[in-house]
Design a protein around this motif. Structure first.
Motif, PDB file in Angstrom:
ATOM      1  N   VAL A  88     -15.545  36.690 -29.861  1.00  0.00           N
ATOM      2  CA  VAL A  88     -14.784  35.755 -30.678  1.00  0.00           C
ATOM      3  C   VAL A  88     -15.332  35.783 -32.104  1.00  0.00           C
ATOM      4  O   VAL A  88     -16.477  36.174 -32.353  1.00  0.00           O
ATOM      5  CB  VAL A  88     -14.842  34.312 -30.122  1.00  0.00           C
ATOM      6  N   MET A  89     -14.493  35.336 -33.041  1.00  0.00           N
ATOM      7  CA  MET A  89     -14.897  35.269 -34.445  1.00  0.00           C
ATOM      8  C   MET A  89     -15.442  33.902 -34.811  1.00  0.00           C
ATOM      9  O   MET A  89     -16.114  33.750 -35.839  1.00  0.00           O
ATOM     10  CB  MET A  89     -13.700  35.595 -35.341  1.00  0.00           C
ATOM     11  N   ALA A  90     -15.137  32.902 -34.002  1.00  0.00           N
ATOM     12  CA  ALA A  90     -15.558  31.539 -34.309  1.00  0.00           C
ATOM     13  C   ALA A  90     -15.622  30.748 -33.011  1.00  0.00           C
ATOM     14  O   ALA A  90     -15.034  31.132 -31.999  1.00  0.00           O
ATOM     15  CB  ALA A  90     -14.591  30.878 -35.289  1.00  0.00           C
ATOM     16  N   ALA A  91     -16.325  29.604 -33.064  1.00  0.00           N
ATOM     17  CA  ALA A  91     -16.488  28.803 -31.851  1.00  0.00           C
ATOM     18  C   ALA A  91     -16.755  27.354 -32.196  1.00  0.00           C
ATOM     19  O   ALA A  91     -17.431  27.047 -33.187  1.00  0.00           O
ATOM     20  CB  ALA A  91     -17.639  29.351 -31.001  1.00  0.00           C
ATOM     21  N   LEU A 116      -6.824  36.012 -34.048  1.00  0.00           N
ATOM     22  CA  LEU A 116      -8.026  35.224 -34.315  1.00  0.00           C
ATOM     23  C   LEU A 116      -8.584  34.691 -33.000  1.00  0.00           C
ATOM     24  O   LEU A 116      -8.123  33.676 -32.477  1.00  0.00           O
ATOM     25  CB  LEU A 116      -7.682  34.068 -35.254  1.00  0.00           C
ATOM     26  N   PRO A 117      -9.591  35.357 -32.421  1.00  0.00           N
ATOM     27  CA  PRO A 117     -10.196  34.873 -31.171  1.00  0.00           C
ATOM     28  C   PRO A 117     -11.201  33.754 -31.448  1.00  0.00           C
ATOM     29  O   PRO A 117     -12.095  33.904 -32.288  1.00  0.00           O
ATOM     30  CB  PRO A 117     -10.881  36.113 -30.604  1.00  0.00           C
ATOM     31  N   ILE A 118     -11.043  32.624 -30.740  1.00  0.00           N
ATOM     32  CA  ILE A 118     -11.876  31.444 -30.944  1.00  0.00           C
ATOM     33  C   ILE A 118     -12.318  30.918 -29.584  1.00  0.00           C
ATOM     34  O   ILE A 118     -11.518  30.824 -28.651  1.00  0.00           O
ATOM     35  CB  ILE A 118     -11.099  30.332 -31.685  1.00  0.00           C
ATOM     36  N   ALA A 119     -13.591  30.534 -29.475  1.00  0.00           N
ATOM     37  CA  ALA A 119     -14.096  29.896 -28.264  1.00  0.00           C
ATOM     38  C   ALA A 119     -14.096  28.383 -28.465  1.00  0.00           C
ATOM     39  O   ALA A 119     -14.551  27.894 -29.501  1.00  0.00           O
ATOM     40  CB  ALA A 119     -15.510  30.381 -27.952  1.00  0.00           C
ATOM     41  N   VAL A 120     -13.589  27.652 -27.493  1.00  0.00           N
ATOM     42  CA  VAL A 120     -13.493  26.195 -27.612  1.00  0.00           C
ATOM     43  C   VAL A 120     -13.665  25.559 -26.246  1.00  0.00           C
ATOM     44  O   VAL A 120     -13.250  26.132 -25.230  1.00  0.00           O
ATOM     45  CB  VAL A 120     -12.132  25.790 -28.254  1.00  0.00           C
ATOM     46  N   ASN A 121     -14.287  24.391 -26.212  1.00  0.00           N
ATOM     47  CA  ASN A 121     -14.498  23.702 -24.937  1.00  0.00           C
ATOM     48  C   ASN A 121     -13.207  23.021 -24.479  1.00  0.00           C
ATOM     49  O   ASN A 121     -12.316  22.704 -25.283  1.00  0.00           O
ATOM     50  CB  ASN A 121     -15.627  22.682 -25.050  1.00  0.00           C
TER      51      ASN A 121
END
Length: 300
Positions: A142-145, A95-100
């Motif tokens: 990514v799938m979500a962010a 599960l690839p996720i972008a996050v600060n």
């Protein structure tokens, strides 16, 4: 437009992921010539250039649409195999996720710890500024962010998570040397800590004080980690906006002083994800929304 052959779509994705046609060929167990022919055939079908033949290759804007489609297909195939009880030799769900960085340093990892791990889910986190995480969604990386943008990326849904509160703080010694007059004047001249060259948070805070469009000082130190950023402020390199969970203990201990007690700076955060009926994505989104409701502020 004709249908998109899955073999060609998967080949385009392999080229993007591997970086070159040769590497994609090795991953797919075909020849580089076959990879080139499939990509060209897909471009002819779509009537668009999909790849920039650089090193590494990069998708064009149209190519990003196909790459995102390919990743969604791969996700749906994996979920279908799991529901049918068919063994998948590719390993656990990814599960690839972008996050600060600030969310990552405060509330986001405890949120991931709440995600059920039966079946197991492997998280692949991409650290990016909250104003830029949606770019990774558009590119299909990514799938979500976690993002500060309420405007959904094409093919995505969006939900509000809450407000991340930042406090303007400095080392007491630094404040005594640089911040002795009107704050809106001094913050335009005093050294400031920023995350990186795209970090506009401190400038936005100063503009909110001055109202004249003037940002923070040009004397600025770039510290590209959340923990390192906070350490730099404590060390007296400059003033900065520190996430409230990190700032409060340091304010209590006297390591930091609050520069504007009545002017916290709140950043709205949202969760964007693919419109995809994926069990792994659904359980992760639920856990993250629950943790955010506890850790972030509710808009007034």
């Amino acid at each position: 437009m004709e249908e998109l052959p899955l073999e060609q779509v998967r080949t385009l994705l392999a080229a993007v992921d591997e970086g070159t046609f040769d590497a994609a060929a090795a991953a797919l167990h075909v020849t580089p010539s076959a990879v080139s022919q499939r990509v060209k055939a897909l471009e002819q079908r779509t009537g668009r250039v999909l790849l920039m033949r650089t090193k590494p290759v990069r998708p064009t804007e149209s190519g990003e649409v196909v790459v995102r489609f390919a990743r969604q297909l791969a996700r749906l195939e994996r979920d279908a195999r799991a529901e049918l009880g068919i063994a998948d030799d590719r390993g656990p769900a990814r599960l690839p996720i972008a996050v600060n960085a600030d969310s990552l340093a405060t509330w986001f990892l405890p949120a991931l710890a709440r995600v059920p791990q039966d079946p197991p889910i492997c998280f692949e986190l991409h650290r990016e500024d909250e104003t830029h995480t949606t770019a990774l969604l558009r590119e299909g990386k990514v799938m979500a962010a976690v993002t500060s943008s309420p405007d959904p990326v094409a093919g995505c849904t969006v939900r509000r998570l809450g407000l991340a509160r930042y406090l303007p703080v400095a080392d007491p010694g630094f404040a005594g040397r640089h911040l002795t007059g009107p704050l809106e004047r001094d913050l335009r001249e005093a050294p400031v800590i920023v995350f990186d060259r795209r970090d506009d948070l401190q400038d936005a805070f100063v503009r909110s004080l001055t109202g004249d469009g003037t940002g923070a000082s040009r004397v600025r130190h770039h510290i590209p980690t959340s923990e390192g950023y906070c350490d730099a402020v404590v060390a007296g390199l400059g003033w900065g906006l520190v996430p409230e969970p990190q700032a409060v203990p340091l304010l209590r201990s006297g390591a930091l002083t609050l520069l504007a007690p009545d002017r916290p700076f709140d950043v709205p955060l949202f969760w964007q994800q693919w419109k995809l009926d994926s069990p792994a994505l659904a359980v992760a989104a639920a856990a993250i929304a629950e943790a955010a409701a506890e850790a972030l502020l509710t808009p007034g």
